[in-house]
Each structure stands twice: as structure tokens, then as C-alpha cells.
Design a protein around this motif. Structure first.
Motif, PDB file in Angstrom:
ATOM      1  N   HIS A  17     -28.250 -28.296  16.958  1.00 51.26           N
ATOM      2  CA  HIS A  17     -28.006 -26.850  17.000  1.00 51.26           C
ATOM      3  C   HIS A  17     -29.080 -26.154  17.850  1.00 51.26           C
ATOM      4  O   HIS A  17     -28.766 -25.268  18.649  1.00 51.26           O
ATOM      5  N   ALA A  36     -35.130 -17.193  15.537  1.00 49.65           N
ATOM      6  CA  ALA A  36     -34.791 -17.686  14.200  1.00 49.65           C
ATOM      7  C   ALA A  36     -35.856 -17.351  13.166  1.00 49.65           C
ATOM      8  O   ALA A  36     -35.621 -17.482  11.964  1.00 49.65           O
ATOM      9  N   ARG A  64     -32.042 -23.136   7.118  1.00 52.84           N
ATOM     10  CA  ARG A  64     -31.297 -21.883   6.931  1.00 52.84           C
ATOM     11  C   ARG A  64     -31.532 -20.919   8.090  1.00 52.84           C
ATOM     12  O   ARG A  64     -30.601 -20.310   8.601  1.00 52.84           O
ATOM     13  N   ARG A  65     -32.782 -20.783   8.475  1.00 51.33           N
ATOM     14  CA  ARG A  65     -33.113 -19.845   9.554  1.00 51.33           C
ATOM     15  C   ARG A  65     -32.483 -20.271  10.880  1.00 51.33           C
ATOM     16  O   ARG A  65     -31.978 -19.443  11.621  1.00 51.33           O
ATOM     17  N   ILE A  67     -29.776 -22.227  11.344  1.00 54.65           N
ATOM     18  CA  ILE A  67     -28.314 -22.241  11.334  1.00 54.65           C
ATOM     19  C   ILE A  67     -27.721 -20.827  11.348  1.00 54.65           C
ATOM     20  O   ILE A  67     -26.573 -20.642  11.744  1.00 54.65           O
ATOM     21  N   THR A  68     -28.513 -19.835  10.955  1.00 56.71           N
ATOM     22  CA  THR A  68     -27.985 -18.459  10.966  1.00 56.71           C
ATOM     23  C   THR A  68     -27.957 -17.859  12.373  1.00 56.71           C
ATOM     24  O   THR A  68     -27.306 -16.840  12.587  1.00 56.71           O
ATOM     25  N   VAL A  69     -28.637 -18.493  13.328  1.00 56.25           N
ATOM     26  CA  VAL A  69     -28.582 -18.026  14.715  1.00 56.25           C
ATOM     27  C   VAL A  69     -27.357 -18.647  15.367  1.00 56.25           C
ATOM     28  O   VAL A  69     -27.199 -19.870  15.370  1.00 56.25           O
ATOM     29  N   THR A  70     -26.489 -17.802  15.898  1.00 56.55           N
ATOM     30  CA  THR A  70     -25.237 -18.280  16.485  1.00 56.55           C
ATOM     31  C   THR A  70     -25.268 -18.156  18.008  1.00 56.55           C
ATOM     32  O   THR A  70     -26.129 -17.482  18.577  1.00 56.55           O
ATOM     33  N   ASP A  73     -25.172 -14.595  18.991  1.00 55.55           N
ATOM     34  CA  ASP A  73     -26.494 -13.953  18.936  1.00 55.55           C
ATOM     35  C   ASP A  73     -27.263 -14.222  20.225  1.00 55.55           C
ATOM     36  O   ASP A  73     -27.876 -13.323  20.794  1.00 55.55           O
TER      37      ASP A  73
END
Length: 156
Positions: A17, A36, A64-65, A67-70, A73
Motif C-alpha cells: 500500500h 499518514a 491503521r494510519r 490504510i486510511t490514506v487512499t 487523498d
């Protein structure tokens, strides 16, 4: 997706990722780390390994930090406008650490025009803020305790 072992998470999908986000936005590992909210050192270890060994697990918080960036984004960084307050703070911190404008331009890969625009405008792209934040972390890491303490005001 990620396998939870004890309190750690399998690093493999998060490494992929991280590489994906770097490719989508032509970003450095430090840029993605700043976006992130994770340590650039930890992100670099995830990507390149530590002392020649691949990092096999990461903390659930780092996972978590990241994976929350797409991709959305990352793609929006260059045109998404944010207030310049944070960017100016990061710029001030770099100067407090003794960085010249030429060094700041090199660290951030910003143009002189973009840097000068921070003084004139109330908004800048989120990418400028992210790159300045990454440069601060890199400079503080390279500065070591002596340079950092010399740049920080001493409370009376």
C-alpha cells in the motif's frame, strides 16, 4: 487481508500500500509518512527493511494510519487547498534548525515561487504542507540532539 499475530500486523500488504501511494502521487516515503501521520523512519524501515532484513510486522496503529490514506487523498494533494498556518509553522521550524531557503527548496522539492507564496497567501496546496512537514522530520532526525537543542528556545 492482514494477519494479526499477537499485537502486531503482517507488514506485507501495508508495504504494498505504501509503494502504491508513492506511485500514485509521485511522493517520497517521507511524504506518505507525513500524510499518514507516521514516522518517516518507520515508513522507510517498512519499505526498505532494517539492517538488511525485511520488516515482517508493524504495529496496529501504524497499519491503521497507513490504510486510511487512499489514492484519492494522494491525487488531491496538489490541488486541495489548506490554510497556510501549518505550512508556515513548518517553514519557521526549518529555519530555526538552520536550513537556508536553498536547502529548504532541495528538501521539499518545492519551487521558489511556491515557497514565496506562503508569505503572500492564506492558503496553499496540501502537498506543500506535507512536504514541509516531511522536511522538518528529516531535518530534526539528521540534526541530532546538539543542533535541535541549539535551535530550540530554553524555557526560563
Amino acid at each position: 487481508m492482514a494477519v494479526l499475530t499477537a499485537s502486531w500486523v503482517d507488514a506485507t500488504p501495508f508495504r504494498a500500500h505504501l509503494r502504491f501511494l508513492m506511485g500514485v502521487g509521485a511522493l517520497t516515503v517521507s511524504d506518505v509518512a507525513a500524510l499518514a501521520g507516521v514516522s518517516a523512519t518507520a515508513a522507510t524501515h517498512l519499505l526498505r527493511g532494517r539492517d538488511g532484513r525485511t520488516v515482517r510486522r508493524i504495529s496496529p496503529e501504524m497499519a491503521r494510519r497507513l490504510i486510511t490514506v487512499t489514492a484519492t487523498d494522494v491525487r488531491g494533494l496538489a490541488w486541495r487547498l489548506v490554510p497556510t498556518d501549518k505550512a508556515r509553522g513548518y517553514l519557521r521550524r526549518l529555519r530555526d534548525l538552520g536550513c537556508s531557503d536553498a536547502e529548504i527548496l532541495q528538501l521539499t522539492r518545492l519551487s521558489a515561487q511556491e515557497l514565496a507564496g506562503l508569505a503572500r497567501s492564506g492558503e496553499c496546496s496540501q502537498l506543500i504542507t506535507i512536504r514541509l512537514a516531511a522536511a522538518v522530520e528529516e531535518s530534526e532526525t539528521q540534526a541530532g540532539p546538539r543542533r535541535r537543542s541549539a535551535a530550540l528556545p530554553v524555557a526560563a
